[in-house]
Design an enzyme around this catalytic site. Structure first.
Site, PDB file in Angstrom:
ATOM      1  N   HIS A   1      46.096  33.697  37.208  1.00  0.00           N
ATOM      2  CA  HIS A   1      44.806  34.271  37.606  1.00  0.00           C
ATOM      3  C   HIS A   1      44.228  33.553  38.826  1.00  0.00           C
ATOM      4  CE1 HIS A   1      40.336  35.015  36.443  1.00  0.00           C
ATOM      5  NE2 HIS A   1      40.820  36.141  36.942  1.00  0.00           N
TER       6      HIS A   1
ATOM      7  N   HIS B   1      36.659  35.477  45.526  1.00  0.00           N
ATOM      8  CA  HIS B   1      36.192  36.197  44.343  1.00  0.00           C
ATOM      9  C   HIS B   1      34.779  36.745  44.508  1.00  0.00           C
ATOM     10  CE1 HIS B   1      34.363  36.682  40.346  1.00  0.00           C
ATOM     11  NE2 HIS B   1      35.572  37.073  39.973  1.00  0.00           N
TER      12      HIS B   1
HETATM   13  O1  G3P Z   1      41.967  41.039  37.555  1.00  0.00           O
HETATM   14  C1  G3P Z   1      41.556  40.476  36.370  1.00  0.00           C
HETATM   15  C2  G3P Z   1      40.351  39.593  36.551  1.00  0.00           C
HETATM   16  O2  G3P Z   1      40.543  38.808  37.690  1.00  0.00           O
HETATM   17  C3  G3P Z   1      39.069  40.367  36.665  1.00  0.00           C
HETATM   18  O3  G3P Z   1      37.953  39.555  36.660  1.00  0.00           O
HETATM   19  O4  G3P Z   1      36.093  38.401  37.745  1.00  0.00           O
HETATM   20  O5  G3P Z   1      38.181  37.167  37.316  1.00  0.00           O
HETATM   21  O6  G3P Z   1      38.096  38.903  39.089  1.00  0.00           O
HETATM   22  P1  G3P Z   1      37.567  38.472  37.759  1.00  0.00           P
HETATM   23 MG    MG Z   2      40.165  39.008  39.767  1.00  0.00          MG
END
Ligand code: G3P
Ligand code: MG
Length: 259
Positions: free
Chosen positions: A23, A65
């Site tokens: 992630h 992000h």
């Molecule tokens: O793509 C999955 C996840 O990254 C979505 O939430 O806020 O971490 O971008 P966020």
């Molecule tokens: Mg994400």
């Protein structure tokens, strides 16, 4: 659903992507959405990465992000208001730890080259700033269509934004898309179908026998984010979830049991 180029890469011809996905690059032990995070994830054996991509004021695609620069860089204010020449000079590592001071915001192109060089797959989450939803999908998908070589597994594009996914489809219909969901609101499967998605990517607590079965019956693969607890990973794997997006590259060996 068939992903172009899949058969050459995996015995599961209709879903070729690795089960485990790091992630934000692998952005807990290293600064999220930076090349350092990708290098770290790769050093733990990860072969697929999720990252968040948005546009600068002059439409350069880069990783970040938040809408704002404040949390993860030494800049301030809305990122989408700055030209890339300004953004390129920011420090996106010092907020995380002194060892990462000076780490820059990466362009999407730099990350594409890293992934292609390492033989890694990529999930690009479209993170449009306010009012740029369709355009972000369009610009990023067009760029990926041009820079991602045909020999590699195509990047999976995802978004919470309908307009961003529509823009991506208009620019590069052949690149697979996933609809991100943080709630199973009425019509979630119809929405994914209307966008010609291949997958739904759900907040992990939304996955249960019924939701996974409904998605599967409708022809979608199911991925879950952000899975950081072993018991929860076990539960999701038991449900047959196709992909788990995790911050804990140090905890979950990506080749453990299932790729
Ligand atoms: O793509 C999955 C996840 O990254 C979505 O939430 O806020 O971490 O971008 P966020
Ligand atoms: Mg994400």
């Amino acid at each position: 659903m068939t992903v172009p180029g899949a058969a050459a890469h995996d015995a599961r011809p209709d879903w070729p992507y690795p089960r485990w996905i790091a992630h934000r690059g692998a952005g807990r032990l290293a600064p999220e959405n930076t090349l350092a995070a990708f290098r770290l994830g790769a050093s733990f054996g990860y072969r697929m990465f999720e990252c968040d991509v948005r546009l600068s004021a002059d439409e350069a695609s880069f990783l970040l992000h938040d809408d704002s620069l404040d949390r993860t860089t030494d800049g301030v204010g809305p990122a989408g208001a700055r030209r890339w020449a300004e953004l390129a000079g920011l420090d996106a590592g010092r907020w995380h730890s002194p060892a990462h001071a000076g780490e820059p915001l990466p362009t999407l192109e730099r990350i594409v080259q890293f992934c292609l060089g390492q033989g890694c797959a990529l999930n690009v989450e479209l993170k449009p700033g306010p009012g740029t939803e369709y355009r972000t999908g369009q610009v990023v998908a067009r760029q990926l269509r041009q820079s991602w070589t045909a020999a590699a597994l195509p990047p999976l594009l995802s978004s919470f934004s309908t307009a961003a996914l529509e823009g991506a489809r208009a620019a590069a219909a052949a690149l697979p898309r996933g609809l991100l969901l943080d709630a199973l609101v009425d019509g979630w499967l119809q929405r994914a179908r209307r966008l010609d998605c291949v997958a739904v990517i759900c907040e992990h607590r939304l996955c249960n026998e019924r939701s996974v079965r409904d998605a599967r019956d409708a022809g979608f693969r199911v991925l879950a984010y952000t899975v950081n607890e072993p018991a929860e990973a076990e539960r999701l794997l038991g449900l047959g979830v196709d992909g788990l997006i995790t911050d804990r590259v140090d905890l979950f060996p990506p080749q453990d049991g299932q790729r």
